[in-house]
Design a protein around this motif. Structure first.
Motif, PDB file in Angstrom:
ATOM      1  N   GLY A 129       0.738  -1.210   0.028  1.00  0.00           N
ATOM      2  CA  GLY A 129      -0.189   0.133  -0.304  1.00  0.00           C
ATOM      3  C   GLY A 129       0.950   1.246   0.080  1.00  0.00           C
ATOM      4  O   GLY A 129       0.330   1.851  -1.162  1.00  0.00           O
ATOM      5  N   GLY A 130       1.755   0.961   0.888  1.00  0.00           N
ATOM      6  CA  GLY A 130       2.831   2.640   0.707  1.00  0.00           C
ATOM      7  C   GLY A 130       3.574   2.485  -0.623  1.00  0.00           C
ATOM      8  O   GLY A 130       3.681   3.922  -0.542  1.00  0.00           O
TER       9      GLY A 130
ATOM     10  N   LEU B  46       1.084   3.973  -2.449  1.00  0.00           N
ATOM     11  CA  LEU B  46       1.112   5.410  -2.444  1.00  0.00           C
ATOM     12  C   LEU B  46       2.594   6.239  -3.240  1.00  0.00           C
ATOM     13  O   LEU B  46       2.383   7.590  -3.629  1.00  0.00           O
ATOM     14  CB  LEU B  46       1.008   6.461  -1.048  1.00  0.00           C
TER      15      LEU B  46
ATOM     16  N   HIS C 237      -1.090  -5.054  -3.409  1.00  0.00           N
ATOM     17  CA  HIS C 237      -1.459  -4.560  -2.356  1.00  0.00           C
ATOM     18  C   HIS C 237      -3.016  -5.378  -2.229  1.00  0.00           C
ATOM     19  O   HIS C 237      -3.473  -6.180  -0.742  1.00  0.00           O
ATOM     20  CB  HIS C 237      -1.500  -3.253  -2.349  1.00  0.00           C
TER      21      HIS C 237
ATOM     22  N   ARG D 263      -3.295  -9.161  -1.125  1.00  0.00           N
ATOM     23  CA  ARG D 263      -2.575  -8.772   0.170  1.00  0.00           C
ATOM     24  C   ARG D 263      -3.553  -9.431   1.002  1.00  0.00           C
ATOM     25  O   ARG D 263      -3.497  -9.775   2.159  1.00  0.00           O
ATOM     26  CB  ARG D 263      -0.929  -8.262   0.125  1.00  0.00           C
ATOM     27  N   VAL D 264      -4.283  -8.072   0.498  1.00  0.00           N
ATOM     28  CA  VAL D 264      -5.630  -7.734   1.722  1.00  0.00           C
ATOM     29  C   VAL D 264      -6.140  -8.791   1.572  1.00  0.00           C
ATOM     30  O   VAL D 264      -6.923  -9.571   2.918  1.00  0.00           O
ATOM     31  CB  VAL D 264      -5.969  -6.207   1.024  1.00  0.00           C
TER      32      VAL D 264
ATOM     33  N   SER E 159      -7.294  -9.192   5.705  1.00  0.00           N
ATOM     34  CA  SER E 159      -7.326  -8.229   5.935  1.00  0.00           C
ATOM     35  C   SER E 159      -8.931  -6.987   5.555  1.00  0.00           C
ATOM     36  O   SER E 159      -8.583  -6.296   6.014  1.00  0.00           O
ATOM     37  CB  SER E 159      -5.830  -7.185   6.118  1.00  0.00           C
TER      38      SER E 159
ATOM     39  N   ARG F 187     -12.712  -4.397   8.706  1.00  0.00           N
ATOM     40  CA  ARG F 187     -11.940  -2.832   7.452  1.00  0.00           C
ATOM     41  C   ARG F 187     -13.218  -2.647   6.171  1.00  0.00           C
ATOM     42  O   ARG F 187     -12.756  -3.064   5.433  1.00  0.00           O
ATOM     43  CB  ARG F 187     -10.798  -3.727   6.884  1.00  0.00           C
TER      44      ARG F 187
ATOM     45  N   TRP G 225     -12.385  -2.162   2.344  1.00  0.00           N
ATOM     46  CA  TRP G 225     -11.791  -2.488   0.868  1.00  0.00           C
ATOM     47  C   TRP G 225     -12.896  -1.513   0.463  1.00  0.00           C
ATOM     48  O   TRP G 225     -11.930  -1.728  -0.877  1.00  0.00           O
ATOM     49  CB  TRP G 225     -12.848  -4.134   1.097  1.00  0.00           C
TER      50      TRP G 225
ATOM     51  N   GLY H 137     -10.669   1.179  -1.440  1.00  0.00           N
ATOM     52  CA  GLY H 137     -10.237   1.090  -1.813  1.00  0.00           C
ATOM     53  C   GLY H 137     -10.297  -0.177  -3.483  1.00  0.00           C
ATOM     54  O   GLY H 137      -9.784   0.478  -4.491  1.00  0.00           O
ATOM     55  N   VAL H 138     -11.260  -0.464  -3.888  1.00  0.00           N
ATOM     56  CA  VAL H 138     -12.018  -0.674  -4.965  1.00  0.00           C
ATOM     57  C   VAL H 138     -11.956   0.628  -5.822  1.00  0.00           C
ATOM     58  O   VAL H 138     -11.913   0.583  -6.803  1.00  0.00           O
ATOM     59  CB  VAL H 138     -13.820  -1.510  -4.857  1.00  0.00           C
TER      60      VAL H 138
ATOM     61  N   HIS I 188      -8.836   6.278   2.853  1.00  0.00           N
ATOM     62  CA  HIS I 188      -8.759   5.092   3.641  1.00  0.00           C
ATOM     63  C   HIS I 188      -7.699   5.470   4.263  1.00  0.00           C
ATOM     64  O   HIS I 188      -7.739   4.759   5.429  1.00  0.00           O
ATOM     65  CB  HIS I 188      -7.711   5.201   2.051  1.00  0.00           C
ATOM     66  N   PHE I 189      -6.869   6.197   4.872  1.00  0.00           N
ATOM     67  CA  PHE I 189      -5.866   6.676   5.658  1.00  0.00           C
ATOM     68  C   PHE I 189      -5.844   6.656   7.039  1.00  0.00           C
ATOM     69  O   PHE I 189      -5.972   6.240   8.231  1.00  0.00           O
ATOM     70  CB  PHE I 189      -5.003   6.896   5.402  1.00  0.00           C
TER      71      PHE I 189
ATOM     72  N   ILE J  26      -8.151   3.669   8.026  1.00  0.00           N
ATOM     73  CA  ILE J  26      -6.806   2.469   8.911  1.00  0.00           C
ATOM     74  C   ILE J  26      -6.791   2.565  10.273  1.00  0.00           C
ATOM     75  O   ILE J  26      -6.414   1.619  11.303  1.00  0.00           O
ATOM     76  CB  ILE J  26      -5.768   2.413   8.519  1.00  0.00           C
TER      77      ILE J  26
ATOM     78  N   ILE K 206      -3.688  -1.373  11.235  1.00  0.00           N
ATOM     79  CA  ILE K 206      -3.520  -2.797  10.051  1.00  0.00           C
ATOM     80  C   ILE K 206      -4.127  -3.451  10.784  1.00  0.00           C
ATOM     81  O   ILE K 206      -3.440  -3.566  12.087  1.00  0.00           O
ATOM     82  CB  ILE K 206      -2.492  -2.561   9.102  1.00  0.00           C
ATOM     83  N   SER K 207      -4.301  -4.272   9.626  1.00  0.00           N
ATOM     84  CA  SER K 207      -4.273  -5.955  10.906  1.00  0.00           C
ATOM     85  C   SER K 207      -2.986  -5.852  10.923  1.00  0.00           C
ATOM     86  O   SER K 207      -1.583  -6.275  10.742  1.00  0.00           O
ATOM     87  CB  SER K 207      -5.256  -6.650  10.045  1.00  0.00           C
TER      88      SER K 207
HETATM   89  C1  HEM Z   1      -4.251   3.806  -4.950  1.00  0.00           C
HETATM   90  C2  HEM Z   1      -4.092   2.622  -3.991  1.00  0.00           C
HETATM   91  C3  HEM Z   1      -3.661   1.936  -2.946  1.00  0.00           C
HETATM   92  C4  HEM Z   1      -3.317   2.835  -1.570  1.00  0.00           C
HETATM   93  C5  HEM Z   1      -2.321   4.245  -1.789  1.00  0.00           C
HETATM   94  C6  HEM Z   1      -3.778   2.337  -0.550  1.00  0.00           C
HETATM   95  C7  HEM Z   1      -2.405   2.324   0.211  1.00  0.00           C
HETATM   96  C8  HEM Z   1      -3.089   1.147   1.586  1.00  0.00           C
HETATM   97  C9  HEM Z   1      -1.751   1.641   2.840  1.00  0.00           C
HETATM   98  C10 HEM Z   1      -0.693   2.719   2.998  1.00  0.00           C
HETATM   99  C11 HEM Z   1      -2.086   0.291   3.483  1.00  0.00           C
HETATM  100  C12 HEM Z   1      -1.411  -0.054   4.918  1.00  0.00           C
HETATM  101  C13 HEM Z   1      -1.033  -1.150   4.743  1.00  0.00           C
HETATM  102  C14 HEM Z   1      -0.917  -1.901   3.711  1.00  0.00           C
HETATM  103  O1  HEM Z   1       0.486  -0.537   3.259  1.00  0.00           O
HETATM  104  O2  HEM Z   1      -0.469  -3.031   3.111  1.00  0.00           O
HETATM  105  C15 HEM Z   1      -4.017  -0.256   3.280  1.00  0.00           C
HETATM  106  C16 HEM Z   1      -4.207  -1.038   3.650  1.00  0.00           C
HETATM  107  C17 HEM Z   1      -5.646  -1.655   3.352  1.00  0.00           C
HETATM  108  N1  HEM Z   1      -6.307  -0.982   2.093  1.00  0.00           N
HETATM  109 FE1  HEM Z   1      -5.322  -0.382   0.830  1.00  0.00          FE
HETATM  110  N2  HEM Z   1      -4.321   1.521  -0.880  1.00  0.00           N
HETATM  111  C18 HEM Z   1      -4.754   1.031  -2.077  1.00  0.00           C
HETATM  112  C19 HEM Z   1      -5.437   0.663  -2.904  1.00  0.00           C
HETATM  113  C20 HEM Z   1      -6.443  -0.659  -2.244  1.00  0.00           C
HETATM  114  C21 HEM Z   1      -7.114  -1.298  -2.544  1.00  0.00           C
HETATM  115  C22 HEM Z   1      -7.506  -1.949  -4.150  1.00  0.00           C
HETATM  116  C23 HEM Z   1      -8.106  -2.246  -2.127  1.00  0.00           C
HETATM  117  C24 HEM Z   1      -8.995  -3.347  -1.904  1.00  0.00           C
HETATM  118  C25 HEM Z   1      -9.727  -3.599  -2.858  1.00  0.00           C
HETATM  119  C26 HEM Z   1      -7.533  -2.039  -0.495  1.00  0.00           C
HETATM  120  C27 HEM Z   1      -7.607  -2.459   0.800  1.00  0.00           C
HETATM  121  C28 HEM Z   1      -7.526  -2.114   2.005  1.00  0.00           C
HETATM  122  C29 HEM Z   1      -7.342  -2.663   2.733  1.00  0.00           C
HETATM  123  C30 HEM Z   1      -8.646  -3.165   3.394  1.00  0.00           C
HETATM  124  C31 HEM Z   1      -6.383  -2.046   3.926  1.00  0.00           C
HETATM  125  C32 HEM Z   1      -6.949  -2.714   5.407  1.00  0.00           C
HETATM  126  C33 HEM Z   1      -5.280  -3.558   5.870  1.00  0.00           C
HETATM  127  C34 HEM Z   1      -4.653  -4.384   6.865  1.00  0.00           C
HETATM  128  O3  HEM Z   1      -5.587  -3.886   7.894  1.00  0.00           O
HETATM  129  O4  HEM Z   1      -4.103  -5.008   6.586  1.00  0.00           O
HETATM  130  N3  HEM Z   1      -6.642  -0.910  -0.487  1.00  0.00           N
HETATM  131  N4  HEM Z   1      -4.300   0.903   2.444  1.00  0.00           N
END
Ligand code: HEM
Length: 251
Positions: A58-59, A62, A121, A124-125, A130, A135, A139, A142-143, A237-238, A241, A247-248
């Motif tokens: 995710g980082g 970003l 990413h 992984r989630v 996660s 959470r 999600w 995230g979509v 999103h942030f 979290i 984060i989980s």
């Molecule tokens: C520009 C796109 C995205 C950015 C910049 C981003 C960024 C992040 C970051 C920095 C985290 C913290 C944990 C990590 O680094 O893995 C995170 C967690 C998470 N992201 Fe994203 N994300 C993006 C897209 C998505 C997408 C496409 C999904 C799912 C459809 C998603 C679902 C989640 C969920 C559910 C968490 C919490 C996971 C946990 O607590 O382990 N994200 N995201």
């Protein structure tokens, strides 16, 4: 301390209100009262820092988004979104601007990397479960981010205004013409009296073929509307979290 004359000065103290000493209360206040540092929680569980759980995907997504914004703004200084200039501006950037080729390639490769990283990413989630409560809303956000990332790539593809761009968007925008009810070639088009001058493809291109209006629309979507929407979604999103307890972590 050598830098005391800086950190104790009136100017420094007007910006940073709290001492960076070892007292837990001061350290917490220094984090919460700083606009950049407050993005991180004051305390983090050691297991949440385990790189093998998130791979920082995710980082890294970003980071790619930030690279795109910076290189994109620099490219905007030289690019004009009109059929007469778009292609030659691209070539001028590559061959007459200092580091122009590097700049353009950086924008292109970071875009490819962002698409891949966002997908990994998401995987992984999914694999670590996660997306489960609490959470599930993140999600969904995230979509929205995945859709935004793909639309940024799609709209950016037209901007070089070369043959591959023109024909790829011609094919791509045909999908809009096939939308049910709202596409002039889609099923049930008769219900709303839809034709090629008022359907979804016309809305996307501002015309019924890919030309100047389409280039301008894609430019505005690519450089303004989609980046602003993605920034908003990233902030949510942030924030989410943090509200979901960080984060989980592995069980
Ligand atoms: C520009 C796109 C995205 C950015 C910049 C981003 C960024 C992040 C970051 C920095 C985290 C913290 C944990 C990590 O680094 O893995 C995170 C967690 C998470 N992201 Fe994203 N994300 C993006 C897209 C998505 C997408 C496409 C999904 C799912 C459809 C998603 C679902 C989640 C969920 C559910 C968490 C919490 C996971 C946990 O607590 O382990 N994200 N995201």
């Amino acid at each position: 301390m050598k830098a005391d004359w800086i950190t104790q000065s009136r100017l420094w103290k007007s910006v940073f209100r709290h001492d960076l000493d070892d007292k837990p209360r001061n350290r917490a206040l220094a984090v919460t009262s700083n606009i950049f540092l407050h993005i991180h929680p004051v305390r983090t569980k050691a297991s949440a820092l385990d790189l093998r759980f998130t791979f920082c995907l995710g980082g890294l997504s970003l980071l790619m988004f930030i690279v795109e914004v910076i290189t994109g703004i620099l490219l905007m200084f030289y690019y004009r979104p009109v059929p007469e200039y778009a292609y030659t501006d691209m070539k001028l950037i590559e061959h007459t601007i200092h580091y122009g080729m590097f700049l353009r390639n950086m924008h292109r490769w970071a875009a490819h990397a962002m698409v891949l990283l966002v997908m990994f990413h998401m995987l992984r989630v999914f694999l670590t479960g996660s997306y489960k409560p609490p959470r599930e809303f993140n999600w969904v956000v995230g979509v929205g981010l995945l859709t935004g990332t793909l639309l940024l790539s799609f709209t950016g593809y037209l901007l070089p205004w070369d043959q591959i761009a023109l024909w790829a968007i011609t094919v791509g925008s045909k999908m809009a013409a096939a939308t049910p009810f709202l596409g002039s070639e889609g099923p049930f088009k008769g219900v709303l009296n839809i034709n090629e001058y008022n359907d979804m493809q016309y809305l996307l291109l501002g015309d019924n073929k890919v030309w100047g209006n389409a280039l301008l629309r894609f430019y505005v979507l690519h450089c303004v509307l989609l980046p602003v929407l993605c920034t908003l979604l990233i902030v949510i999103h942030f924030w989410r979290i943090r509200k979901d307890g960080g984060i989980s972590r592995p069980l």
